[in-house]
Enzyme design. Structure first.
Site, PDB file in Angstrom:
ATOM      1  N   HIS A 123       0.870  -1.185   0.000  1.00 54.30           N
ATOM      2  CA  HIS A 123       0.000   0.000   0.000  1.00 54.30           C
ATOM      3  C   HIS A 123       0.905   1.232   0.000  1.00 54.30           C
ATOM      4  CE1 HIS A 123      -2.796   2.889   1.911  1.00 54.30           C
ATOM      5  NE2 HIS A 123      -3.790   2.053   1.665  1.00 54.30           N
ATOM      6  N   GLN A 203      -4.595  -5.297   6.879  1.00 57.34           N
ATOM      7  CA  GLN A 203      -5.602  -6.200   6.302  1.00 57.34           C
ATOM      8  C   GLN A 203      -5.699  -7.524   7.034  1.00 57.34           C
ATOM      9  OE1 GLN A 203      -7.903  -5.490   4.154  1.00 57.34           O
ATOM     10  NE2 GLN A 203      -7.116  -3.471   3.666  1.00 57.34           N
ATOM     11  N   LYS A 226     -10.483  -0.906  10.281  1.00 51.33           N
ATOM     12  CA  LYS A 226     -10.636  -2.107   9.448  1.00 51.33           C
ATOM     13  C   LYS A 226     -10.914  -3.327  10.316  1.00 51.33           C
ATOM     14  CE  LYS A 226      -7.916  -0.187   5.698  1.00 51.33           C
ATOM     15  NZ  LYS A 226      -6.620  -0.110   5.003  1.00 51.33           N
TER      16      LYS A 226
HETATM   17  C1  LIG Z   1      -5.681   0.599   4.744  1.00 49.26           C
HETATM   18  C2  LIG Z   1      -4.280   0.163   4.645  1.00 49.26           C
HETATM   19  C3  LIG Z   1      -3.234   0.989   5.046  1.00 49.26           C
HETATM   20  C4  LIG Z   1      -3.462   2.388   5.542  1.00 49.26           C
HETATM   21  O1  LIG Z   1      -4.309   2.405   6.639  1.00 49.26           O
HETATM   22  P1  LIG Z   1      -4.897   3.800   7.191  1.00 49.26           P
HETATM   23  O2  LIG Z   1      -5.976   3.369   8.111  1.00 49.26           O
HETATM   24  O3  LIG Z   1      -5.402   4.545   5.981  1.00 49.26           O
HETATM   25  O4  LIG Z   1      -3.770   4.496   7.856  1.00 49.26           O
HETATM   26  C5  LIG Z   1      -1.959   0.497   4.958  1.00 49.26           C
HETATM   27  N1  LIG Z   1      -1.711  -0.731   4.506  1.00 49.26           N
HETATM   28  C6  LIG Z   1      -2.680  -1.572   4.122  1.00 49.26           C
HETATM   29  C7  LIG Z   1      -2.347  -2.944   3.656  1.00 49.26           C
HETATM   30  C8  LIG Z   1      -4.002  -1.151   4.174  1.00 49.26           C
HETATM   31  O5  LIG Z   1      -4.981  -1.965   3.780  1.00 49.26           O
END
Ligand SMILES: *Cc1c(COP(=O)(O)O)cnc(C)c1O
Length: 405
Positions: A123, A203, A226
């Protein structure tokens, strides 16, 4: 069999119509919905105990402090951390990675010519902070490539890894393709070379059990939102002996022991890295989310999601011109494109049918470039998704493709 009726009733937001159709929420890799227990925890915090934490002599401050520190214990147990001192509350994954890259820069541990290793699946949050660190230190960013299934090339990894590798920052599960990386083995190999290892668990935290001691890495980061918790709260777990050796980053209240105008001494872990008033309600709500997940069992959640994702992949694969990305054992996210059609057009039509998916590059532009595409359509799953959701996904994709052809 998940999800039960009572479990679905915990997520009131799902019980609504979008463009006259039942909402089918399949954008969980971007953010999950929050169960009632989490919402009530946030509400209770503000209705009953809202107060600034630590140092308070009054009853509310004590109650807020106790809830906040209990939340740290809940997180530490969820991660199997050796100590609560290793759990630093942040605003999320991005903040956690930036904190680590900045304290490494300040520590003087990295020199010109040192290498920082990331993977093709990262990411932007796990790319850009390392590029910034390279700019500051003269270190060089190296990339572990992936094959055409979005699986990391282990042979290339063993060739790139060397005694010059000072840091490896690796995602556990790809948010774009759902690839599950062999993080334990890769961490072991990097540690043998003397590198520090950071795992991006954004994730994985809601889908796989996390045991930082079995993992063997030095840092692990994730976001509450998440994992069925609110936005604006996240965690950096760091090995105590390493964090104790690294300098502080943000200066201010809470992170100090004693301040004079001549010299300031710093607080110990975890407070050294928690300058200023934290997201108190967010931390407490994150603990409620973890308790909710524990009540169902992360293993049961994972098994349920894997069943859904497999049947979605099977159903979608019969659509003419479709291409599914990622390996067959993908977890959490399922990405696809349809020949000749733009992902944005497909997603827009699916929204008209009540199906919420994400389209675009998923903050993984280098990965999209590797596959020669600008983006995909991504369906991503959570504990409350059902077989009916999968059927709706397949039907909506098929219909959208038909309309666009
Ligand atoms: C969503 C995500 C991020 C960033 O997370 P934030 O909540 O936007 O700081 C980083 N790495 C992965 C794999 C993600 O899915």
């Amino acid at each position: 069999m998940l999800p039960t009726e009572s479990l679905l009733a915990d997520f009131l937001i799902l019980d609504q119509s979008i463009h006259g159709r039942r909402l089918v929420y399949l954008d969980n890799a971007a953010t999950t919905q929050k169960p009632m227990s989490v919402l009530l925890t946030s509400r209770h915090y503000y209705e009953a105990i809202n107060s600034n934490i630590h140092r308070g002599t009054h009853q509310l401050a004590r109650a807020a402090t106790e809830s906040f520190e209990n939340a740290r214990k809940t997180v530490a147990t969820y991660l199997n951390a050796a100590s609560t001192d290793e759990v630093i509350f942040t605003s999320g994954t991005t903040a956690g990675i930036n904190l680590v890259s900045n304290i490494l820069a300040l520590s003087g541990r990295l020199r010109a010519g040192d290498e920082i290793l990331i993977s093709a699946l990262e990411h932007h949050s796990n790319i850009v902070p390392w590029q910034m660190l390279c700019e500051r230190t003269g270190s060089v960013l190296k990339i572990i490539p992936c094959d055409d299934h979005g699986v990391l090339d282990q042979e290339a990894f063993s060739k790139i890894l060397s005694s010059r590798t000072k840091v490896m920052a690796l995602t556990w599960i790809s948010n774009a393709f759902g690839t599950v990386n062999p993080v334990i083995e890769m961490t072991r190999a990097a540690k043998e070379m003397g590198a520090l290892v950071l795992i991006d668990a954004a994730q994985s935290a809601a889908h796989l059990p996390t045991d930082v001691q079995a993992l063997g890495a030095d840092f692990l980061v994730f976001s509450g939102h998440k994992l069925y918790a609110p936005t604006g709260i996240g965690v950096l777990w760091g090995r105590a002996e390493i964090l104790n050796d690294l300098p502080p980053f943000l200066g201010g209240g809470e992170m100090i022991k004693e301040v004079t105008f001549e010299k300031t001494t710093y607080n110990g872990l975890p407070f050294k890295y928690e300058a200023g008033t934290p997201n108190i309600e967010g931390a407490i709500a994150l603990a409620a989310a973890i308790e909710y997940v524990n009540g169902i069992g992360v293993g049961a959640i994972h098994a349920h999601e894997m069943e859904l994702i497999r049947s979605a992949a099977e159903g979608l694969s019969s659509i003419k011109g479709i291409h599914l990305y990622g390996p067959a054992d993908r977890s959490g996210s399922l990405s696809f494109s349809i020949e000749g059609l733009h992902h944005y057009d497909i997603g827009t039509l699916m929204d008209q049918m009540g199906v919420a998916v994400r389209t675009g590059h998923h903050c993984c532009q280098p990965l999209m470039a590797r596959f020669g595409i600008t983006g995909t359509v991504r369906a991503s799953f959570a504990l409350y998704n059902t077989a009916e959701d999968v059927a709706a996904l397949i039907a909506a994709t098929e219909k959208a493709a038909g309309m666009l052809r």
